[in-house]
Design an enzyme around this catalytic site. Structure first.
Site, short mmCIF file in Angstrom:
data_model
loop_
_atom_site.label_atom_id
_atom_site.label_comp_id
_atom_site.label_asym_id
_atom_site.label_seq_id
_atom_site.Cartn_x
_atom_site.Cartn_y
_atom_site.Cartn_z
N ARG A 76 0.83 -1.20 0.00
CA ARG A 76 0.00 0.00 0.00
C ARG A 76 0.86 1.25 0.00
O ARG A 76 0.52 2.27 -0.62
CB ARG A 76 -0.95 0.00 1.21
N TYR A 128 -16.06 16.09 -18.09
CA TYR A 128 -16.44 14.68 -18.01
C TYR A 128 -17.50 14.52 -16.93
O TYR A 128 -17.44 15.14 -15.86
CB TYR A 128 -15.20 13.84 -17.71
N ASP A 203 -6.85 17.99 -16.44
CA ASP A 203 -7.16 16.62 -16.86
C ASP A 203 -6.64 16.47 -18.29
O ASP A 203 -7.19 17.04 -19.23
CB ASP A 203 -8.68 16.40 -16.80
N LYS A 228 -7.37 4.91 -20.29
CA LYS A 228 -7.55 5.31 -21.69
C LYS A 228 -6.25 5.10 -22.49
O LYS A 228 -5.80 3.97 -22.64
CB LYS A 228 -8.02 6.75 -21.75
#
Length: 914
Positions: A76, A128, A203, A228
């Site tokens: 983690r 978005y 972004d 993406k």
């Protein structure tokens, strides 16, 4: 000017270049180009060099690391595979720091955790949908003020820059899905001038580091949905964050470690692998995107793509970016036209997201941006008809050809004078509906009630053994499922499953998930596999969750909507109400779901105009007392449903059965369509398989007895399989014996020379023998044995066996022709007093039935039921009388008792039967 894809490899970016371990040249090496940097993964430092010299970064698939004081202790907090990835992302992003997390939205969540209650965010107005959703949450729950402005105009942010309050400016360029261009450098400069403490966040998902690196233009933090382009294959979820400021990096590292959303080692490996081909993928994708944009623009569609000469803000984009990307969008001027275009594509996958090697198509307002309410979408100028295209790496010619065919099929363009031309913008929906109305007036299928029915089935011989390659003999029963359609004139479609918890539901036709549907053109056959996208869309957007609906209604509604939507073509979406009744016991193993499937398939085929009933000549003889108004093809050549209609109905009924059961044999729906009896052999056992109609089958009288004991078909089938594995010789002998029984029964039933009394005696013996073998397989039940004992005892002496899966469910008892009526009634009372439900039925009768449209439907004298829709809705001729006010049989159909239903249905008029 932005570089073209062929020029893009020439510039050398000012990015770190790995030094050779043993320099052998006297002159310095040239900086690596971007594609080389992508393909070259170097170690973050000497401590990370693999001891074995692996050419690919290993996956450190571990939660913990041994030792004290080492660089890693818990995945983690840190993992070598993720460290390699983050170092690589930083290198190709002109960044000092990079972080990999579980998704793009997880990246934005980490970034917005830098905010405090009372601070303010400035964000664009074309974002978005997921970004908008998170900002709305921050505004309503965290006390953060969000200002949405038109960031395509740098000066628009100035009124909202409040020193001491403005903490973050959130930008996208190009925006999703309108491809608006934002001057990242200009806005960053304004923010630093007026609010030096504010953080500029970009972004960069639409561009990726290959085409745009906002940190070079003044941004403080950049994030990408690495799902993406960075990954490129849609086989993982990931997000990346990059920055140059040490203070921001320290805060975000603390947040990631605290909330535990760092990317897993395996996904880090996959993402690292994907980035190696980023440059070569995007070169192909954006070159094809330019061709697609040019084609759409030439056809006259409003096309949004930064590479087009007239795109607003193109000069800004050319200044800050190195290419135009592979996402574009266009407007058609009509939402329903857009839906038809999307549905008509084959190569373009209907899906949210972008950046994959496969091309995708979507309508943002009903998919990725559906979480933004319609009023807000309208205020921000997001067209409801907008189609977004995300170009992949397929051959450009194939993509262009598929899109052209979709445009033609949807009615958006046509081919004339050796060229593709756009059809003038579609007429308004009201006029379109009027045009549809005129067409339907010529073919008034929607404006009458259609009454259909289909029989249930029994397995006479071979149940369970059929799973292991033994022939099964199945036959229709005259207990039937009935379906009635009544016209609506309000743009809705509705169902009433009267015998399944009296379930009712209605839908606005235009609000069904049409964007997920690729209809089957009229005359074509449904593929072997279901379209899972349509199933998922119906479940998610047209129905409540299954646990919120009565048992069995969820699957039935999905089957109905799936067929309704898949049959729709040429813009015709009939509005009607469908009521379903059954004299068959539901879930008793008598084929009730198959008869339901046949009813909905028949009704929908008629209403969609996919089948036409031929003109019917007068009958050659009057019906007998035993067949009032019934028309049988196998009994005297009477008026009948043509074979091609029966075949088409059976194909679609099988589709419905797949929706309901996943992998049906096709036996049940075939019996429900064709009636009579058939023999079936399952494929895969080295013998001739398939279904054969048993010609000349003679109708037989049976007593069907529902034990009312629930059964678990899967468990029973699995039990036989286990028994076969444990006792192969014993079970093999039983299966061989059942095969002999099926063969004898099949020959006897098809032989017209066998005397009736000999046939009945022989079948009685075979029934008794078959049941004994099934009991030996372990699929009987105490209730079935009680039923068998009651029917076999004095004074009845009848032969009974289980049917279907056994373990409860139904038993069948052969009733000889000469069996006295009084004795039969006595047996029925005895069974009823024991808690069972008997049904007297004939086996081997007619299949699919349609109430003749060429004769008047008999309306009960007291039936003054109005049509489903009130006369306030004009009919399609614009008048309030006429077809819309014709009298209906619906009320009596819904209220007649199950016992009286068959007789009542038969008396409505002349039926056409298979």
């Amino acid at each position: 000017m932005a570089a073209t894809s062929s020029q893009k490899k020439a510039p050398a970016y000012d990015l770190p270049t790995p030094e050779p371990e043993s320099p052998s040249l006297t002159r310095p090496r040239q900086p690596y180009r971007f594609s080389t940097l992508c393909a070259t993964v170097d170690s973050p430092d000497a401590d990370h060099k693999d001891q074995h010299g692996s050419s690919s970064v290993p996956i450190y698939q571990t939660a913990t690391f041994k030792g004290v004081g080492g660089q890693y202790d818990y995945t983690r907090s840190g993992n070598p595979t993720r460290s390699h990835l983050e170092h690589h992302i930083a290198k190709i992003s002109s960044a000092a720091h990079a972080f990999a997390v579980s998704s793009g939205m997880a990246a934005l969540d980490v970034i917005t955790r830098l905010l405090k209650p009372g601070c303010e965010i400035i964000a664009g107005d074309d974002l978005y949908g997921g970004t908008n959703r998170l900002l709305t949450y921050l505004r309503t729950h965290m006390g953060v003020t969000v200002h949405h402005v038109d960031t395509t105009k740098a000066e628009s942010v100035i009124p909202y820059l409040h020193p001491g309050k403005t903490a973050m400016v959130l930008l996208e360029s190009p925006t999703n899905p309108l491809l608006k261009i934002v001057d990242i450098a200009g806005i960053s400069s304004l923010v630093k001038e007026k609010c030096e403490d504010a953080v500029v966040v970009v972004d960069n998902t639409m561009m990726s580091p290959y085409l745009q690196r906002p940190l070079e233009h003044g941004a403080d933090i950049v994030y990408d949905s690495a799902t993406k382009y960075l990954s490129g294959h849609h086989d993982l979820m990931a997000g990346v964050i990059t920055c140059n400021r040490d203070d921001l990096a320290k805060e975000m590292a603390f947040i990631i470690n605290s909330v535990g959303n760092a990317l897993t080692p395996f996904d880090s490996f996959l993402l690292l692998r994907g980035t190696k081909t980023l440059a070569i993928r995007m070169d192909r994708q954006q070159s094809t995107a330019m061709l697609v944009a040019q084609m759409l623009s030439k056809l006259g569609f409003v096309t949004h793509y930064p590479g087009l000469p007239n795109h607003p803000g193109k000069e800004i984009h050319d200044r800050i970016s190195d290419g135009y990307g592979a996402v574009l969008s266009f407007e058609t001027g009509d939402k329903e036209l857009s839906e038809r275009i999307v549905a008509a594509t084959r190569l373009w996958g209907i899906s949210v997201s972008f950046g994959c090697v496969n091309s995708l198509i979507s309508m943002p307002c009903v998919m990725s941006h559906a979480s933004i309410d319609p009023a807000t979408r309208a205020a921000r100028g997001l067209p409801e008809d907008l189609i977004r295209l995300c170009v992949g790496i397929e051959d450009p010619a194939d993509l262009l050809d598929d899109l052209r065919h979709a445009l033609i099929e949807a009615g958006a363009i046509t081919f004339a004078a050796n060229n593709y031309i756009r059809i003038p913008n579609p007429i308004s929906r009201a006029v379109e509906k009027l045009a549809l109305g005129e067409a339907r007036t010529a073919r008034p299928l929607d404006h009458r009630e259609w009454f259909v029915s289909a029989p249930g089935k029994v397995i006479l011989f071979g149940e369970h053994a059929v799973v292991h390659g033994v022939t099964a003999v199945a036959a229709s029963v005259d207990l039937r499922c009935y379906g009635l359609t009544s016209p609506r004139y309000d743009g809705k479609v509705s169902v009433h499953f009267a015998d399944i918890n009296n379930y009712k539901h209605e839908w606005e036709i235009d609000e069904l998930p049409w964007d997920a549907v690729v209809p089957i053109p009229n005359g074509e056959v449904h593929p072997d596999t279901l379209d899972q996208r349509v199933i998922d869309a119906i479940k998610a957007r047209a129905l409540p969750p299954e646990d919120k609906m009565p048992p069995k209604t969820h699957a039935a509604a999905i089957a109905f909507l799936y067929l309704y939507m898949m049959m729709t073509s040429a813009g015709s979406r009939p509005s009607f109400h469908f009521v379903c009744r059954s004299s068959l016991p539901i879930g008793a193993g008598l084929g009730s779901s198959a008869s339901f499937s046949v009813c909905i398939a028949t009704a929908l085929l008629i209403l969609h105009g996919r089948i036409e009933l031929p003109a019917v000549p007068p009958p050659s003889r009057e019906p007998t007392d035993n067949e009032p108004g019934h028309i049988h093809v196998s009994h005297g050549g009477r008026r009948a449903i043509p074979p091609d209609i029966a075949d088409e109905t059976n194909r679609w009924a099988f589709v419905a059965e797949k929706v309901l059961h996943g992998n049906p044999s096709g036996v049940d729906n075939s019996v429900a369509v064709f009636g009579g009896a058939l023999a079936y052999v399952r494929p895969g056992f080295g013998k001739r398989s398939g279904m054969d109609q048993i010609q000349g089958f003679k109708s037989l009288r049976f007593l069907l007895i529902d034990s009312k004991v629930p059964r678990d078909t899967k468990a029973l089938v699995a039990g036989v399989a286990r028994k076969k594995a444990a006792e192969p010789e014993h079970v093999g002998r039983l299966l061989d014996a059942i095969q002999v029984i099926s063969n004898e029964a099949r020959r006897a039933l098809a032989d017209p020379e066998v005397p009736r009394n000999v046939l009945l005696a022989g079948l009685s013996s075979l029934i008794d023998e078959n049941h004994v073998h099934l009991a030996s397989l372990g699929v009987s039940h105490p209730s079935l044995e009680v039923i068998r004992a009651k029917t076999a005892g004095a004074p009845y002496r009848l032969s009974t066996k289980l049917t279907g899966a056994g373990g409860g469910g139904c038993a069948i008892t052969l009733v000889p022709d000469e069996f006295a009526h009084e004795k039969l009634q006595s047996l029925i009372k005895s069974l009823e007093s024991a808690g069972y439900q008997p049904y007297v039925t004939s086996v081997g009768g007619s299949g699919l039935g349609i109430l003749s449209p060429y004769d008047d439907i008999v309306i009960d004298e007291d039936d003054d039921t109005p049509p489903l829709s009130p006369p306030m809705t004009p009919d399609l001729n614009g008048e309030v009388d006429g077809p819309a006010l014709r009298r209906s049989i619906r009320r009596h159909f819904e209220t007649v008792s199950t016992v009286e239903l068959p007789k009542w249905a038969s008396a409505r008029g002349k039926w056409l039967y298979v």
